[in-house]
Design a protein around this motif. Structure first.
Motif, PDB file in Angstrom:
ATOM      1  N   ILE A  44       0.846  -1.195   0.000  1.00  0.00           N
ATOM      2  CA  ILE A  44       0.000   0.000   0.000  1.00  0.00           C
ATOM      3  C   ILE A  44       0.880   1.244   0.000  1.00  0.00           C
ATOM      4  O   ILE A  44       2.013   1.217   0.480  1.00  0.00           O
ATOM      5  CB  ILE A  44      -1.006   0.016   1.175  1.00  0.00           C
ATOM      6  CG1 ILE A  44      -0.293  -0.053   2.519  1.00  0.00           C
ATOM      7  CG2 ILE A  44      -2.004  -1.116   1.043  1.00  0.00           C
ATOM      8  CD1 ILE A  44      -1.219   0.152   3.695  1.00  0.00           C
ATOM      9  N   TRP A  45       0.359   2.319  -0.572  1.00  0.00           N
ATOM     10  CA  TRP A  45       1.089   3.588  -0.646  1.00  0.00           C
ATOM     11  C   TRP A  45       0.078   4.716  -0.830  1.00  0.00           C
ATOM     12  O   TRP A  45      -1.062   4.482  -1.198  1.00  0.00           O
ATOM     13  CB  TRP A  45       2.104   3.574  -1.786  1.00  0.00           C
ATOM     14  CG  TRP A  45       1.501   3.679  -3.154  1.00  0.00           C
ATOM     15  CD1 TRP A  45       1.368   4.807  -3.901  1.00  0.00           C
ATOM     16  CD2 TRP A  45       0.915   2.638  -3.932  1.00  0.00           C
ATOM     17  NE1 TRP A  45       0.736   4.523  -5.095  1.00  0.00           N
ATOM     18  CE2 TRP A  45       0.457   3.198  -5.132  1.00  0.00           C
ATOM     19  CE3 TRP A  45       0.725   1.279  -3.728  1.00  0.00           C
ATOM     20  CZ2 TRP A  45      -0.183   2.452  -6.127  1.00  0.00           C
ATOM     21  CZ3 TRP A  45       0.093   0.534  -4.717  1.00  0.00           C
ATOM     22  CH2 TRP A  45      -0.341   1.126  -5.898  1.00  0.00           C
ATOM     23  N   ASP A  46       0.510   5.926  -0.551  1.00  0.00           N
ATOM     24  CA  ASP A  46      -0.320   7.117  -0.732  1.00  0.00           C
ATOM     25  C   ASP A  46      -0.029   7.725  -2.100  1.00  0.00           C
ATOM     26  O   ASP A  46       1.121   7.744  -2.530  1.00  0.00           O
ATOM     27  CB  ASP A  46      -0.025   8.168   0.338  1.00  0.00           C
ATOM     28  CG  ASP A  46      -0.340   7.678   1.744  1.00  0.00           C
ATOM     29  OD1 ASP A  46      -1.262   6.869   1.895  1.00  0.00           O
ATOM     30  OD2 ASP A  46       0.352   8.101   2.679  1.00  0.00           O
ATOM     31  N   PHE A  47      -1.074   8.215  -2.773  1.00  0.00           N
ATOM     32  CA  PHE A  47      -0.875   8.936  -4.025  1.00  0.00           C
ATOM     33  C   PHE A  47      -2.003   9.939  -4.206  1.00  0.00           C
ATOM     34  O   PHE A  47      -3.016   9.878  -3.504  1.00  0.00           O
ATOM     35  CB  PHE A  47      -0.793   7.983  -5.231  1.00  0.00           C
ATOM     36  CG  PHE A  47      -2.090   7.308  -5.608  1.00  0.00           C
ATOM     37  CD1 PHE A  47      -2.936   7.872  -6.544  1.00  0.00           C
ATOM     38  CD2 PHE A  47      -2.451   6.100  -5.046  1.00  0.00           C
ATOM     39  CE1 PHE A  47      -4.126   7.253  -6.908  1.00  0.00           C
ATOM     40  CE2 PHE A  47      -3.628   5.462  -5.402  1.00  0.00           C
ATOM     41  CZ  PHE A  47      -4.470   6.043  -6.335  1.00  0.00           C
ATOM     42  N   VAL A  48      -1.813  10.880  -5.113  1.00  0.00           N
ATOM     43  CA  VAL A  48      -2.855  11.837  -5.451  1.00  0.00           C
ATOM     44  C   VAL A  48      -3.184  11.697  -6.933  1.00  0.00           C
ATOM     45  O   VAL A  48      -2.328  11.355  -7.744  1.00  0.00           O
ATOM     46  CB  VAL A  48      -2.471  13.298  -5.125  1.00  0.00           C
ATOM     47  CG1 VAL A  48      -2.318  13.500  -3.637  1.00  0.00           C
ATOM     48  CG2 VAL A  48      -1.230  13.714  -5.864  1.00  0.00           C
ATOM     49  N   LYS A  49      -4.440  11.931  -7.248  1.00  0.00           N
ATOM     50  CA  LYS A  49      -4.918  11.879  -8.629  1.00  0.00           C
ATOM     51  C   LYS A  49      -5.506  13.240  -8.969  1.00  0.00           C
ATOM     52  O   LYS A  49      -6.298  13.791  -8.204  1.00  0.00           O
ATOM     53  CB  LYS A  49      -5.986  10.801  -8.787  1.00  0.00           C
ATOM     54  CG  LYS A  49      -6.559  10.694 -10.197  1.00  0.00           C
ATOM     55  CD  LYS A  49      -7.594   9.579 -10.273  1.00  0.00           C
ATOM     56  CE  LYS A  49      -8.013   9.290 -11.687  1.00  0.00           C
ATOM     57  NZ  LYS A  49      -8.949  10.204 -12.252  1.00  0.00           N
ATOM     58  N   THR A  50      -5.101  13.792 -10.105  1.00  0.00           N
ATOM     59  CA  THR A  50      -5.662  15.056 -10.576  1.00  0.00           C
ATOM     60  C   THR A  50      -7.017  14.770 -11.213  1.00  0.00           C
ATOM     61  O   THR A  50      -7.151  13.866 -12.038  1.00  0.00           O
ATOM     62  CB  THR A  50      -4.725  15.720 -11.602  1.00  0.00           C
ATOM     63  OG1 THR A  50      -3.447  15.929 -10.985  1.00  0.00           O
ATOM     64  CG2 THR A  50      -5.286  17.049 -12.076  1.00  0.00           C
ATOM     65  N   ASN A  51      -8.013  15.547 -10.822  1.00  0.00           N
ATOM     66  CA  ASN A  51      -9.370  15.395 -11.338  1.00  0.00           C
ATOM     67  C   ASN A  51      -9.577  16.280 -12.562  1.00  0.00           C
ATOM     68  O   ASN A  51      -8.753  17.139 -12.869  1.00  0.00           O
ATOM     69  CB  ASN A  51     -10.385  15.746 -10.245  1.00  0.00           C
ATOM     70  CG  ASN A  51     -10.187  14.898  -9.015  1.00  0.00           C
ATOM     71  OD1 ASN A  51     -10.147  13.677  -9.081  1.00  0.00           O
ATOM     72  ND2 ASN A  51     -10.018  15.547  -7.877  1.00  0.00           N
ATOM     73  N   ALA A  52     -10.688  16.092 -13.255  1.00  0.00           N
ATOM     74  CA  ALA A  52     -10.995  16.846 -14.475  1.00  0.00           C
ATOM     75  C   ALA A  52     -11.005  18.353 -14.227  1.00  0.00           C
ATOM     76  O   ALA A  52     -10.640  19.129 -15.103  1.00  0.00           O
ATOM     77  CB  ALA A  52     -12.322  16.388 -15.057  1.00  0.00           C
ATOM     78  N   ASP A  53     -11.426  18.766 -13.019  1.00  0.00           N
ATOM     79  CA  ASP A  53     -11.509  20.201 -12.720  1.00  0.00           C
ATOM     80  C   ASP A  53     -10.189  20.779 -12.217  1.00  0.00           C
ATOM     81  O   ASP A  53     -10.118  21.941 -11.830  1.00  0.00           O
ATOM     82  CB  ASP A  53     -12.626  20.466 -11.711  1.00  0.00           C
ATOM     83  CG  ASP A  53     -12.383  19.822 -10.357  1.00  0.00           C
ATOM     84  OD1 ASP A  53     -11.324  19.181 -10.162  1.00  0.00           O
ATOM     85  OD2 ASP A  53     -13.267  19.940  -9.486  1.00  0.00           O
ATOM     86  N   GLY A  54      -9.127  19.966 -12.189  1.00  0.00           N
ATOM     87  CA  GLY A  54      -7.821  20.430 -11.739  1.00  0.00           C
ATOM     88  C   GLY A  54      -7.561  20.210 -10.260  1.00  0.00           C
ATOM     89  O   GLY A  54      -6.432  20.366  -9.804  1.00  0.00           O
TER      90      GLY A  54
ATOM     91  N   ASN B 217      -3.413   8.974 -14.309  1.00  0.00           N
ATOM     92  CA  ASN B 217      -2.903  10.139 -15.026  1.00  0.00           C
ATOM     93  C   ASN B 217      -3.850  10.641 -16.113  1.00  0.00           C
ATOM     94  O   ASN B 217      -3.438  11.408 -16.984  1.00  0.00           O
ATOM     95  CB  ASN B 217      -1.535   9.799 -15.623  1.00  0.00           C
ATOM     96  CG  ASN B 217      -0.538   9.482 -14.542  1.00  0.00           C
ATOM     97  OD1 ASN B 217      -0.262  10.307 -13.686  1.00  0.00           O
ATOM     98  ND2 ASN B 217      -0.028   8.270 -14.544  1.00  0.00           N
ATOM     99  N   GLU B 218      -5.099  10.244 -16.048  1.00  0.00           N
ATOM    100  CA  GLU B 218      -6.086  10.616 -17.061  1.00  0.00           C
ATOM    101  C   GLU B 218      -6.143  12.122 -17.291  1.00  0.00           C
ATOM    102  O   GLU B 218      -6.211  12.588 -18.423  1.00  0.00           O
ATOM    103  CB  GLU B 218      -7.463  10.091 -16.646  1.00  0.00           C
ATOM    104  CG  GLU B 218      -8.581  10.466 -17.571  1.00  0.00           C
ATOM    105  CD  GLU B 218      -9.923   9.936 -17.102  1.00  0.00           C
ATOM    106  OE1 GLU B 218     -10.871  10.019 -17.894  1.00  0.00           O
ATOM    107  OE2 GLU B 218     -10.029   9.459 -15.949  1.00  0.00           O
ATOM    108  N   PHE B 219      -6.129  12.909 -16.226  1.00  0.00           N
ATOM    109  CA  PHE B 219      -6.246  14.358 -16.346  1.00  0.00           C
ATOM    110  C   PHE B 219      -4.931  15.075 -16.055  1.00  0.00           C
ATOM    111  O   PHE B 219      -4.880  16.286 -15.925  1.00  0.00           O
ATOM    112  CB  PHE B 219      -7.345  14.882 -15.428  1.00  0.00           C
ATOM    113  CG  PHE B 219      -8.682  14.287 -15.758  1.00  0.00           C
ATOM    114  CD1 PHE B 219      -9.335  14.614 -16.934  1.00  0.00           C
ATOM    115  CD2 PHE B 219      -9.275  13.368 -14.911  1.00  0.00           C
ATOM    116  CE1 PHE B 219     -10.556  14.063 -17.257  1.00  0.00           C
ATOM    117  CE2 PHE B 219     -10.508  12.814 -15.218  1.00  0.00           C
ATOM    118  CZ  PHE B 219     -11.138  13.154 -16.399  1.00  0.00           C
ATOM    119  N   ASN B 220      -3.853  14.318 -15.953  1.00  0.00           N
ATOM    120  CA  ASN B 220      -2.520  14.852 -15.722  1.00  0.00           C
ATOM    121  C   ASN B 220      -1.530  13.960 -16.461  1.00  0.00           C
ATOM    122  O   ASN B 220      -0.767  13.221 -15.841  1.00  0.00           O
ATOM    123  CB  ASN B 220      -2.207  14.892 -14.222  1.00  0.00           C
ATOM    124  CG  ASN B 220      -0.933  15.627 -13.923  1.00  0.00           C
ATOM    125  OD1 ASN B 220      -0.486  16.454 -14.701  1.00  0.00           O
ATOM    126  ND2 ASN B 220      -0.329  15.335 -12.780  1.00  0.00           N
TER     127      ASN B 220
END
Length: 75
Positions: A22-32, A66-69
């Motif tokens: 397990i690990w922490d990550f962030v995902k960029t959303n469509a609205d930034g 990485n869909e929006f980034n």
């Protein structure tokens, strides 16, 4: 067996198995905006575990994350 990747929805009810990473990550959303997640890599079949969302193999997960980034690549 191919590793599967996804994220943990409910850490309190999720049971970590042998070999799970397990690990922490962030995902960029469509609205930034960004959303923080607890990622998981596993070989277990967690398709019926409501505390986890499995996205797919490494490539599918990377595309989703990485869909929006998009990742810049050199040609």
């Amino acid at each position: 067996m191919e590793n599967k990747y996804g994220y943990i929805i409910n850490k309190e009810s999720f049971t970590l198995g042998d070999g799970d990473v397990i690990w922490d990550f962030v995902k960029t959303n469509a609205d930034g905006s960004v959303t923080s997640y607890d990622g998981i890599e596993t070989i277990r079949d967690l398709s019926t575990d409501p505390s986890v969302t499995i996205i797919g193999n490494a490539n599918t997960f990377s595309n989703w994350k990485n869909e929006f980034n998009p990742i810049e690549t050199e040609d």
